[in-house]
Write a protein that holds these residues in place. Structure first.
Motif, mmCIF file in Angstrom:
data_model
loop_
_atom_site.group_PDB
_atom_site.id
_atom_site.type_symbol
_atom_site.label_atom_id
_atom_site.label_comp_id
_atom_site.label_asym_id
_atom_site.label_seq_id
_atom_site.Cartn_x
_atom_site.Cartn_y
_atom_site.Cartn_z
ATOM 1 N N LYS A 51 0.791 -1.262 -0.003
ATOM 2 C CA LYS A 51 0.036 -0.177 -0.025
ATOM 3 C C LYS A 51 0.939 1.373 -0.002
ATOM 4 O O LYS A 51 0.281 2.353 -0.092
ATOM 5 N N ASN A 52 2.248 1.132 -0.173
ATOM 6 C CA ASN A 52 3.176 1.952 0.166
ATOM 7 C C ASN A 52 3.192 2.984 1.123
ATOM 8 O O ASN A 52 2.764 4.466 1.100
ATOM 9 N N LEU A 53 3.075 2.512 2.528
ATOM 10 C CA LEU A 53 2.547 3.375 3.472
ATOM 11 C C LEU A 53 3.734 3.896 4.391
ATOM 12 O O LEU A 53 3.750 4.330 5.207
ATOM 13 N N HIS A 54 4.865 2.989 3.886
ATOM 14 C CA HIS A 54 6.417 3.215 4.790
ATOM 15 C C HIS A 54 6.889 4.636 4.400
ATOM 16 O O HIS A 54 6.776 5.118 3.236
ATOM 17 N N LEU A 55 6.997 5.302 5.594
ATOM 18 C CA LEU A 55 7.533 6.662 5.544
ATOM 19 C C LEU A 55 8.709 7.029 4.530
ATOM 20 O O LEU A 55 9.624 6.446 4.742
ATOM 21 N N ALA A 56 8.545 7.976 3.758
ATOM 22 C CA ALA A 56 9.926 8.409 2.941
ATOM 23 C C ALA A 56 9.918 9.931 3.023
ATOM 24 O O ALA A 56 9.040 10.431 3.162
ATOM 25 N N ILE A 57 10.905 10.476 2.707
ATOM 26 C CA ILE A 57 11.195 11.741 2.543
ATOM 27 C C ILE A 57 11.072 12.130 1.068
ATOM 28 O O ILE A 57 11.686 11.633 0.198
ATOM 29 N N ASP A 58 9.874 12.847 0.567
ATOM 30 C CA ASP A 58 9.629 13.054 -0.704
ATOM 31 C C ASP A 58 10.143 14.414 -1.397
ATOM 32 O O ASP A 58 9.932 14.886 -2.076
ATOM 33 N N LEU A 59 11.256 15.155 -0.511
ATOM 34 C CA LEU A 59 11.441 16.550 -0.814
ATOM 35 C C LEU A 59 12.115 16.328 -2.347
ATOM 36 O O LEU A 59 11.641 17.410 -3.014
ATOM 37 N N PHE A 60 13.115 15.450 -2.465
ATOM 38 C CA PHE A 60 13.775 15.284 -3.769
ATOM 39 C C PHE A 60 12.748 14.747 -5.025
ATOM 40 O O PHE A 60 12.677 15.429 -6.107
#
Lengths: 164, 431
Positions: A62-71
């Protein structure tokens, strides 16, 4: 895939309930029957490993794992899709090497050494088998994501698809 | 030698995180890359797999899914409104009344739910619109809500203190829980002082003083929720049950309460359970890969190297604590709290223990420090949720956040250099 996810959800909810009931049972036996049951302690701990790993695979789907999407959020269109494909490939690398290969080897070693748990006397190999199982699930989910991303890259239709 | 490994570890982690690989996988992958430099591939895979599985094999960790579940049930079961009503009658007549209501409600709610994110989203969604109605700016309300949400991480029960207990190799959870009260309340008070000044300057409205009977009524309404605290924390501190047993009791209690208030039905339960499974497994994967990475670091003797480097630089307690605080503040801005605690506790704890610092005191300091990081970009879960709930943007919230950050840093300095704030209560109770 949808039906499978349904079953997986039911299974995870059941595991959570089993975990809750075994700890409650432990409290009851300790205070009211004055004889602490040791197998509930073990059962709850092993169920937690299963929830942790299997749930991590489910959350990965479900793509729930936290990521940094700044870039990634700065990239547009194709390069954004390419980056997401690359990220999914990296996750597959970890799932295949550590969870599937490492996990299978761990299962094999504990099985051939005949290691069993202290209270319930179940082979530890069963407990650890959740690692390769979850690894496999993650690989399947991530390949699905990659296929979706590739399809999207090939057609020009803009649509919202899962990102990592 | 060790330097190569440190370089690989840090570089691969920063690059993976930067390009947007989920945090848990970034941790696992960078641990893997570092380990295969020094040992063969197959043993490296197997060892990491084993560390991940055995890392989760802990009766203490079981408290985390149960406190998460209890928090979800509290949200569903209508306890948040009752706590806010109580806070409103207590604090509403001060300058910047609703801001104080928010802070006190966050302390109460965080104390019961043990999760900053849950507190911020529950309280923000209920109080935010009310504050806007009364003329508070959206940004100010959001800033207050975000920072006050973190007080619940120190006020027990707190999942992150359980993680610290695990990472520190078994510091008593009961001692940590009781140690968290004063620092949590102190932080809340400092936030209230800043909020009061800001509200006075901006002429935000003051509510009417609640009558005694109103106050009493809201207290009675909130009593079942407050009673839960007494049972859970009282039971843990008195040594009647372990944190894990207490967390299971909290789930049963909130379940019964939810049914009694008729805000919860059997049909909704699987959904609530599944939501908790999701949150739990996200945290568990972070814990599993962090424990694997932490093992890689100790295998490569990285903590010893860092210890020598830091102690070689200075052996002054004040200087070293300041250095550790600055490092953790930086770490906290881009790393989530759970992995940060699991990875940095084994590195810093031996250093501070060498200097005679109590591990309970260090734990409280570390959690408060990393709480600040939860409210700052680029990675700040609490910030994201708080801004989302308030329907504003991060850039706009930064200005009102600044004075509140200063209050948190003042709290951090007080708690760092006056160990008695953390240790007085545990010592009083004989820990």
């Amino acid at each position: 895939m949808k039906t499978f996810n349904r079953y997986l959800e039911y299974f995870l909810v059941t595991l959570m309930a089993v975990m809750l009931i075994s700890v409650c049972w432990q409290v009851i036996t300790r205070y009211f029957l004055e004889a602490s049951s040791s197998f509930t302690d073990e059962l709850a701990r092993y169920v937690l490993i299963w929830i942790g790993m299997l749930g991590a695979a489910y959350a990965s789907g479900k793509n729930l794992h936290l990521a940094i999407d700044l870039f990634p959020s700065k990239l547009k269109g194709k390069s954004h899709d390419h980056l997401n494909i690359f990220i999914n490939l990296l996750i597959i690398v970890f799932a295949v090497t550590t969870m599937i290969l490492g996990g299978l080897w761990l299962v094999y070693i504990t099985y051939s050494l005949g290691q069993v748990s202290a209270a319930m006397q179940i082979p530890l190999a069963y407990v650890y088998s959740i690692l390769p199982i979850s690894g496999l699930l993650i690989v399947i989910y991530k390949i699905r994501d990659i296929i979706l991303l590739l399809r999207k890259a090939n057609s020009d239709q803009p649509s919202s698809l899962p990102s990592s | 030698m060790v330097l190569t490994e440190v370089l690989i570890l840090v570089l691969s982690f920063v690059v993976l995180l930067g390009i947007g690989v989920p945090i848990a996988w970034s941790i696992g992958l960078s641990g893997l890359f570092t380990l295969i430099v020094s040992i063969d591939a197959m043993p490296a895979f197997t060892t990491l797999a084993q560390r991940m599985a055995t890392g989760l094999d802990s009766f203490t960790l079981l408290a985390i899914p149960f406190f998460i579940l209890a928090g979800q049930l509290i949200n569903k079961g209508g306890l948040a409104q009752r706590l806010i009503a109580l806070a409103k009658n207590l604090m509403g007549s001060l300058p910047g009344g609703l801001a104080h209501v928010n802070i006190v409600a966050a302390m109460l709610f965080g104390a019961i739910a043990g999760s900053a994110v849950a507190a911020v989203s529950a309280i923000g969604s209920i109080l935010g619109p009310k504050m806007e109605e009364e003329g508070y700016s959206k940004e100010f309300s959001a800033a207050v809500n975000i920072t006050s949400g973190t007080t619940g991480l120190l006020i027990p029960p707190s999942n992150i203190l359980i993680v610290y207990s695990l990472a520190s190799g078994g510091v008593s959870i009961a001692a940590l829980f009781i140690a968290g009260y004063l620092p949590g309340i102190l932080t809340g008070l400092l936030l209230m002082i800043v909020a009061a000044f800001w509200a006075k300057k901006k002429n935000f409205p003051v509510g009417e003083r609640a009558t005694f009977s109103e106050l009493f009524k809201s207290f009675i309404n909130a009593l079942p929720a407050l009673l839960l605290l007494v049972i859970v924390i009282g039971g843990i501190i008195a040594g009647i049950f372990t944190a894990t047993e207490a967390s299971a009791i909290a789930v049963v209690y909130t379940l019964i309460l939810g049914f009694m208030y008729r805000e919860l039905t059997i049909k909704e339960l699987p959904r609530v359970f599944l939501d908790s499974v999701n949150t739990t497994s996200i945290v568990m994967l972070l814990i599993a890969t962090s424990i694997a990475m932490s093992w890689v670091m100790s295998f490569e003797e990285i903590p010893q190297t860092v210890t020598e480097a830091i102690l070689g630089f200075s052996d002054n307690k004040i200087v070293i604590l300041l250095m550790i605080n600055v490092i953790l503040l930086l770490v906290g801005t881009f790393m989530d709290m759970t992995p940060a605690v699991l990875i940095f506790t084994p590195i810093f704890l031996p250093i501070v223990m060498e200097l005679g610092i109590d591990p309970v005191h260090f734990g409280i300091m570390m959690i408060l420090n990393l709480s600040i990081g939860l409210c700052t970009p680029p990675v700040g879960t609490v910030l994201f949720v708080g801004v989302g709930v308030a329907n504003t943007t991060i850039v706009k919230v930064i200005k009102p956040l600044m004075p509140l950050f200063i209050a948190m840093i003042v709290a951090l300095m007080l708690i760092t250099y006056f160990p008695q704030i953390s240790l007085w209560l545990p010592e009083l109770f004989g820990f």
